[in-house]
Design a protein around this motif. Sequence first.
Motif, PDB file in Angstrom:
ATOM      1  N   CYS A   1      17.122 -36.617 -22.718  1.00  0.00           N
ATOM      2  CA  CYS A   1      16.925 -35.525 -21.769  1.00  0.00           C
ATOM      3  C   CYS A   1      16.665 -34.269 -22.570  1.00  0.00           C
ATOM      4  O   CYS A   1      17.514 -33.853 -23.352  1.00  0.00           O
TER       5      CYS A   1
ATOM      6  N   THR B   1      22.125 -35.063 -14.760  1.00  0.00           N
ATOM      7  CA  THR B   1      21.177 -35.258 -15.847  1.00  0.00           C
ATOM      8  C   THR B   1      20.344 -36.499 -15.590  1.00  0.00           C
ATOM      9  O   THR B   1      20.885 -37.566 -15.297  1.00  0.00           O
ATOM     10  N   CYS B   2      19.041 -36.348 -15.693  1.00  0.00           N
ATOM     11  CA  CYS B   2      18.104 -37.460 -15.512  1.00  0.00           C
ATOM     12  C   CYS B   2      17.726 -38.003 -16.882  1.00  0.00           C
ATOM     13  O   CYS B   2      17.131 -37.295 -17.707  1.00  0.00           O
ATOM     14  N   PHE B   3      18.085 -39.253 -17.144  1.00  0.00           N
ATOM     15  CA  PHE B   3      17.776 -39.889 -18.426  1.00  0.00           C
ATOM     16  C   PHE B   3      16.582 -40.826 -18.265  1.00  0.00           C
ATOM     17  O   PHE B   3      16.503 -41.590 -17.305  1.00  0.00           O
ATOM     18  N   SER B   4      15.681 -40.765 -19.231  1.00  0.00           N
ATOM     19  CA  SER B   4      14.501 -41.625 -19.213  1.00  0.00           C
ATOM     20  C   SER B   4      14.222 -42.148 -20.613  1.00  0.00           C
ATOM     21  O   SER B   4      14.478 -41.453 -21.605  1.00  0.00           O
TER      22      SER B   4
ATOM     23  N   CYS C   1      14.991 -31.988 -16.772  1.00  0.00           N
ATOM     24  CA  CYS C   1      15.784 -33.216 -16.796  1.00  0.00           C
ATOM     25  C   CYS C   1      17.248 -32.959 -16.449  1.00  0.00           C
ATOM     26  O   CYS C   1      18.001 -33.907 -16.230  1.00  0.00           O
ATOM     27  N   GLN C   2      17.658 -31.705 -16.398  1.00  0.00           N
ATOM     28  CA  GLN C   2      19.053 -31.395 -16.098  1.00  0.00           C
ATOM     29  C   GLN C   2      19.118 -30.368 -14.979  1.00  0.00           C
ATOM     30  O   GLN C   2      18.470 -29.322 -15.037  1.00  0.00           O
TER      31      GLN C   2
ATOM     32  N   CYS D   1      16.142 -38.758  -9.218  1.00  0.00           N
ATOM     33  CA  CYS D   1      15.100 -38.115 -10.012  1.00  0.00           C
ATOM     34  C   CYS D   1      13.929 -39.072 -10.147  1.00  0.00           C
ATOM     35  O   CYS D   1      14.110 -40.288 -10.263  1.00  0.00           O
TER      36      CYS D   1
END
Length: 472
Positions: free
Chosen positions: A147, A403-406, A435-436, A452
């Motif tokens: 992120c 928090t969006c994790f990719s 992302c956050q 997300c």
Amino acid sequence: MVVSSVILCKGYTPWQGLLLTASLLTCWHLSTTVKITIESVPPQVIEGENVLLRASNLPENLLAFAWFKRVKKARRGIALYALTTNQSATGPWYSGRETLYSNGSLLIKNVTQKDKGLYTLRTINRSGKTVSTTTMYLRVYTSLFTCGRPHTSALPTIELVPPKVVEGGNVLLLVHNLPENLQALFWYKGVIAIKKFEIARHIRAIDSSVQGPAHSGREALFRNGSLLLYNVIWRDTGFYTLQTLSTDLKAEIAHVQLKVDTSLSTYFLTSAQVTVESKPQYAAEGEHVLLVVHNLPDDLQAFFWYKSVYRTDIFKIAEYSKAINSTIWGLAHSQRETVYTNGSMLLQDVTEKDAGLYMIEILNRDNKIEKAYVQLHVKKPVTQPFIRVSDTTVTTQSSVVLTCFSADIGISIHWIFNNQSLQLTERMTLSPTKCQLTIDPVRKENAGEYQCEVSNLVSSKTSLPVRLAVMK
């Protein structure tokens, strides 16, 4: 009490004070009669985090339970717990990072890739019989899930801002993912990085920029590597090349193609130039791409396709002769290309390795050579992201961070609230890469489901929903 001989391995005796011994961890016989469930908390765990393998629906009147790490067909004991004495014993696969709880759950701290795999929970009743065997697979995600920072292998890329520009307008060639140990960078007009095509360079150590031979007086180079073109004209159309040099002398190349809208221009070309168009412009892995040639001359004698900007045999895909109406394949032919008499070329089942610049070289009857270039963009479809929330139950006036994790790079992130696009308020803050999401202070209306969505130029995926509860 004596433990059933069915449970104990021959030759082993109970360990002091414990009704079951560590030896049980390598020799328990199995049966399954009770429905116990195990869930990972959090559902997705990243290297370095802690994870709880939470057990539910344990049967009553248990004597003990034990956890195993199964590798292929082998059964490896981690630890067992005797409920009557509230004591535990460790097995051969205990790493020092596991904690057993009386409710049957197992906590693993600071997980690594070695922790991923199949885990087994077994329970034994007061009659000394195994009453349940429950398994689950633990996945441990690597630091690729990020992120706000590019993956360590992310290469420099260039974005046109705005994507389309008309004559007289300005356009920024915005650079992403510059190496942290950058020593210098160079901009070139065209696809070949040689001195006569150099527009400008920037030396990081002295924080100084120098203009090159191809500088027109309408370019400005910024410290972040981006190049601004003022008052563009039709002659600015074409490729631009960025070359970066790191302190370890590693060089990287990135290209971008600028197309200037000349529909309102008073200038015109005396003859139509050969151009190549990629259809589609951005392709997902596994798709077919057609490189369409426009304005092929009538007096064509032959044409040549290269997987490069350089005319060498090692990069030659094919050559076509109009006189004999025949195609000869080159060393760079991958068996997935088809060349047509109109100059166009079809690439089937493209991969990321196919991405890059392609060149067609055209020879007319006067032996005049004309070249045209096209950039092929190939992206892998994105994988599903997931959301980590600082706390799923919060009170009003407190704060929460989602928090969006990719695992993917070069993505855009979009937030969804209760199945609709999230409308930001003055109490919400997004990080620079989006992302956050921070909500401070939280109010009752912030309760609900959050997701997300990550996307690149060829695909998009949405995370599973995370529910936020807000208490007074």
